[in-house]
Scaffold this active site. Structure first.
Site, PDB file in Angstrom:
ATOM      1  N   LEU A 145       0.843  -1.273   0.006  1.00 21.82           N
ATOM      2  CA  LEU A 145      -0.151  -0.042  -0.126  1.00 21.82           C
ATOM      3  C   LEU A 145       0.727   1.535  -0.060  1.00 21.82           C
ATOM      4  O   LEU A 145       0.439   2.131  -0.693  1.00 21.82           O
ATOM      5  CB  LEU A 145      -0.922  -0.062   0.975  1.00 21.82           C
ATOM      6  CG  LEU A 145      -2.132  -1.247   1.141  1.00 21.82           C
ATOM      7  CD1 LEU A 145      -3.004  -0.920   2.507  1.00 21.82           C
ATOM      8  CD2 LEU A 145      -3.067  -0.843   0.066  1.00 21.82           C
ATOM      9  N   GLY A 146       2.105   1.238   0.590  1.00 22.94           N
ATOM     10  CA  GLY A 146       2.867   2.187   0.759  1.00 22.94           C
ATOM     11  C   GLY A 146       4.180   2.193   1.533  1.00 22.94           C
ATOM     12  O   GLY A 146       4.295   1.054   2.340  1.00 22.94           O
ATOM     13  N   GLY A 178       7.287   4.504   3.691  1.00 21.42           N
ATOM     14  CA  GLY A 178       7.629   5.743   3.999  1.00 21.42           C
ATOM     15  C   GLY A 178       8.609   5.541   5.476  1.00 21.42           C
ATOM     16  O   GLY A 178       9.240   4.444   5.593  1.00 21.42           O
ATOM     17  N   GLY A 179       8.975   6.418   5.882  1.00 23.94           N
ATOM     18  CA  GLY A 179       9.816   6.578   7.311  1.00 23.94           C
ATOM     19  C   GLY A 179       9.148   5.687   8.329  1.00 23.94           C
ATOM     20  O   GLY A 179      10.098   5.522   9.160  1.00 23.94           O
ATOM     21  N   GLY A 200       7.986   2.788   7.892  1.00 21.98           N
ATOM     22  CA  GLY A 200       7.927   1.280   7.464  1.00 21.98           C
ATOM     23  C   GLY A 200       6.991   1.123   6.325  1.00 21.98           C
ATOM     24  O   GLY A 200       6.324   1.890   5.886  1.00 21.98           O
ATOM     25  N   VAL A 228       3.661  -0.651   4.511  1.00 22.70           N
ATOM     26  CA  VAL A 228       2.451  -1.171   4.843  1.00 22.70           C
ATOM     27  C   VAL A 228       2.019  -2.012   3.587  1.00 22.70           C
ATOM     28  O   VAL A 228       1.940  -1.824   2.433  1.00 22.70           O
ATOM     29  CB  VAL A 228       1.670   0.007   4.875  1.00 22.70           C
ATOM     30  CG1 VAL A 228       0.280  -0.586   5.285  1.00 22.70           C
ATOM     31  CG2 VAL A 228       2.050   1.145   5.866  1.00 22.70           C
ATOM     32  N   ASP A 262       1.184  14.426  13.738  1.00 21.00           N
ATOM     33  CA  ASP A 262       1.630  14.249  12.628  1.00 21.00           C
ATOM     34  C   ASP A 262       0.286  13.916  11.846  1.00 21.00           C
ATOM     35  O   ASP A 262       0.061  13.346  10.891  1.00 21.00           O
ATOM     36  CB  ASP A 262       2.525  12.929  12.143  1.00 21.00           C
ATOM     37  CG  ASP A 262       3.124  13.238  10.722  1.00 21.00           C
ATOM     38  OD1 ASP A 262       3.525  14.247   9.963  1.00 21.00           O
ATOM     39  OD2 ASP A 262       3.524  12.190  10.229  1.00 21.00           O
TER      40      ASP A 262
END
Length: 757
Positions: free
Chosen positions: A442-443, A445-446, A448, A450, A561
């Site tokens: 799914l994605g 980033g910083g 981890g 997903v 965030d």
């Protein structure tokens, strides 16, 4: 060639002449503006309009700004409003795209996706020099990419996916230096991708070339795109050869997808390539190495590696008749049958022993679905017998019993062995079931990678892979996870389970199926444009979820965030606050020394981005600014407060109201009056505020028309104008530079709930 082409060009010339005559007649009989004439040319090019989407586009109406799907703006360079947006999507329009749309020099956004438009993309379309976003996906367009594609200097979003476009990827595309999202998936592009294209495209955030017919080697210079933060999808093509080691230079946040190609060789273990999950490399038959479960054949077995000369060391053995003839076939069959029978017998014995133990466990009352506890968290004798069958469950329920040294020691052992711990007894499943299920990225980033994982019962879950360190900090990790799992609210993503081992840490939470708010607002969602009622619903739900975190949860958390990508949407557009508490868990999972952890801030903070002085790992030298963060959070010594979340939600609300991203609002500020630029805020505030906040404040101080500030999609809902103005005032109160002047989240939520009542 001329004889062959003329029969095809003749009907097209007649059609163009007919459109021209129609436009000239319109000029003679009405006072339609030049922008209106270009729009009427598009209406004439539409041969089928089953939903009558363009029925009210009438040459007798001199103001095209009132036509459905058309957005206009008052510009300083023009005395009259000019067309800046066309959004006619999902209307099943058939026909073609006329070149006259290129005469709309102030057109910023053209959205015609979800129709049945066919024919080529006219090269004259890119004469629209202000074009910022072009969404033509999900049509029947054909032909090559026009060479003039990169003529608009502000083009940032280009989505031509799900068409029938063909040809090579032209070298001229490297001239699109400002483009951020290049999406050409599910077309018929073919051939090799030439070198030298990608280093010129310095603004790229996302590339999707999947489901085409590209072949040849992967371009090595694609690894120079240090601006990528989203997905690099090259799957479902015919790329061959090895994976260039230079792809490891891509930023760690990039989610790589190389599935279904003809790649071969060992996967390089360099840079961001080493952080990708196995899903990124599946269905490349000749690919091997970590993280795939396919070892590379780098060595030869001892028998085949023996030098030929060694075979002469025992000549008498080699010369014996039995050695020359080998074993008789009948003897070979007998040995094989005996081996098979032995293996089957051993298997039956193991299965028998396993089920006998399970029956004994049930008789003794041992069950991992629950346990009886005595005072102080001790287990009774019946529970002690099944302690090791219920390790994971025991760890989750005894993590707060710090006074029991035996429990603490067992937790350390359990952490080393690796167990799946369910936080919700109604949501239990086996670890093997999780690992066998299909996973989709799914994605990344910083915080981890997903994955979307569909369990055996058909229930989808979101699985976040955190890290591989922190092997000695199980109790601390389990305590934080327990605190997060106790936060239960309809507008907060629920944590269901976790997995802890020395080399792997996973968080399993509910899967929210409709993407996030960022995708819905920025045109990358399959949803239609968000109406005002839906946006207000999202704002109210998000505020309620944050109120629960701030005031109703046991620790009174701070998220820290809040941004559109962390607000997930379900199929009914109910919002869910996500990524809550992950920064704290990441600091534990990435550290092996208990003293490296960053202590929770007062009030039980576990969710915000921590200052660099306290982080478990140092920040990179260049930190991308976050326009949703409060001004005071940019100081190194600042500690997170709940007023940070209030400011962030205020910026998100402004983005929903204006349709503009905070970091891209500088161009609109420049278009404002010079007097306003000095009246709204001090120099220090200008440096701290996002550009969008300054631009909205300038607009209200100058009493500019609401139509210049609000998202054009919302202008169609006339009855909502008072509600939109009220929401603007709520958002401006949340984005005050002084934290003490901002309302509490509870007050913010109450103010939003009053809107529309």
């Amino acid at each position: 060639m001329r004889r062959l082409s003329s029969p095809f060009l003749f009907p097209f010339s007649l059609l163009t002449s007919a459109i021209t005559i129609t436009i000239l007649n319109a000029v003679a009989t009405s006072a339609v503006s030049p922008d209106g004439l270009a729009l009427l040319a598009f209406k004439s090019a539409v041969s089928g309009d089953p939903e009558s989407a363009l029925a009210s586009w009438d040459e007798d109406d001199a103001d095209p700004c009132r036509w459905p799907g058309i957005s206009c703006a008052n510009l300083s360079s023009s005395p009259d409003p000019r067309v800046v947006g066309i959004a006619v999507s999902g209307k099943n329009l058939s026909g073609y795209i006329p070149s006259e749309l290129g005469s709309l020099v102030f057109l910023r956004r053209l959205n015609l996706h979800g129709n049945r438009l066919s024919g080529p993309i006219p090269s004259q379309l890119f004469n629209a020099s202000s074009l910022h976003s072009l969404f033509l996906y999900d049509n029947n367009l054909s032909g090559p990419l026009p060479p003039s594609l990169c003529d608009p200097p502000r083009l940032q979003n280009l989505d031509l996916s799900r068409n029938s476009l063909s040809g090579n990827l032209p070298v001229q595309i490297r001239g699109c230096r400002q483009i951020q999202r290049l999406i050409l998936a599910e077309n018929r592009f073919s051939g090799e991708i030439s070198a030298g294209i990608w280093p010129e495209m310095v603004g790229l955030i996302q590339i999707d070339l999947s489901s085409n017919n590209f072949d040849g080697p992967l371009p090595p210079d694609i690894g120079e795109l240090d601006s990528l933060t989203g997905t690099l999808n090259l799957s479902h093509n015919s790329f061959s050869g090895s994976i260039p080691k230079s792809l490891g230079n891509l930023p760690p946040a990039v989610s790589l997808d190389l599935r279904y190609n003809n790649l071969s060789g060992e996967i390089p273990q360099s840079g961001s390539l080493a952080n990708q999950g196995p899903t990124a490399f599946l269905n490349n038959p000749a690919l091997c190495g970590f993280p795939l479960q396919i070892p590379c054949q780098g060595t030869i077995s001892a028998g085949s590696a023996a030098p030929p000369g060694n075979r002469g060391e025992a000549p008498e053995a080699d010369s014996s008749p039995s050695r020359k003839k080998g074993l008789r076939p009948g003897l070979i069959v007998l040995i094989s049958m005996t081996d098979a029978a032995g293996v089957a017998l051993i298997g039956l014995i193991l299965v028998y022993v396993y089920w006998k133990l399970k029956d004994k466990e049930r008789k003794n009352g041992c069950s991992c679905t629950g346990k009886s506890k005595l005072g102080g968290g001790k287990m009774d004798k019946g529970q002690w017998r099944c302690r090791f069958c219920c390790k994971g469950t025991e760890a989750s329920e005894n993590d707060d019993d710090d006074d029991d040294e035996n429990d603490s020691g067992s937790a350390g052992n359990e952490a080393g062995e690796g167990r799946l711990v369910a936080m919700d007894r109604a949501f239990e499943f086996e670890l093997d079931e999780l690992l066998r299920a299909s996973a989709y990225v799914l994605g990344k980033g910083g915080l981890g990678i997903v994955y979307k994982v569909v369990l055996g019962n058909g229930v989808p879950v979101a699985v976040r892979r955190l890290g591989e360190g922190g092997g000695q900090r199980y109790k601390e990790f389990a305590g934080e996870v327990q605190a997060i799992s106790k936060v239960r609210h309809p507008n907060v993503v629920r944590l269901r389970a976790y997995y802890w081992a020395q080399d792997e840490k996973l968080l399993i939470s509910d899967f929210i199926p409709n993407g996030n708010l960022a995708a819905a607002l920025r045109g990358r969602s399959t949803n239609p444009s968000l109406s005002w009622s839906i946006r207000l619903k999202i704002a109210k739900g998000s505020a309620r979820g944050l109120v629960h975190l701030h005031e109703c949860s046991p620790r009174k958390f701070v998220h820290g965030d809040i941004k559109p990508s962390n607000i997930l949407l379900d199929n009914d557009f109910n919002p869910y606050i996500s990524d809550f508490g992950l920064n704290r868990l990441m600091s534990i999972a990435a550290s092996t020394n208990p003293h490296d952890a960053t202590p929770a801030a007062p009030g039980g903070f576990i969710g915000a981005a921590l200052p660099s002085s306290a982080a478990a790992t140092p920040r990179p030298a260049v930190d991308r600014p976050n326009p949703y963060r409060a001004p005071e959070s940019r100081f190194p010594s600042a500690r997170p407060t709940q007023k940070w979340d209030v400011f962030s939600l205020g910026v998100v609300l402004l983005e929903m109201l204006t349709g503009r991203q905070p970091e891209t609002a500088a161009t609109h500020v420049a278009a404002g009056s010079s007097a306003a630029s000095t009246s709204c805020c001090s120099t220090e505030e200008k440096g701290a505020w996002p550009e969008l906040v300054r631009w909205v404040r300038m607009g209200f101080e100058d009493a500019r028309p609401l139509a210049e500030m609000v998202d054009p999609v919302l202008l169609r809902e006339v009855q909502a104008k008072k509600e939109v103005v009220a929401a603007f005032h709520v958002a401006l109160a949340c984005t005050e530079p002084d934290p003490e002047a901002r309302p509490r989240m509870k007050t913010l939520s109450d103010n939003l709930d009053r809107i529309g009542q």
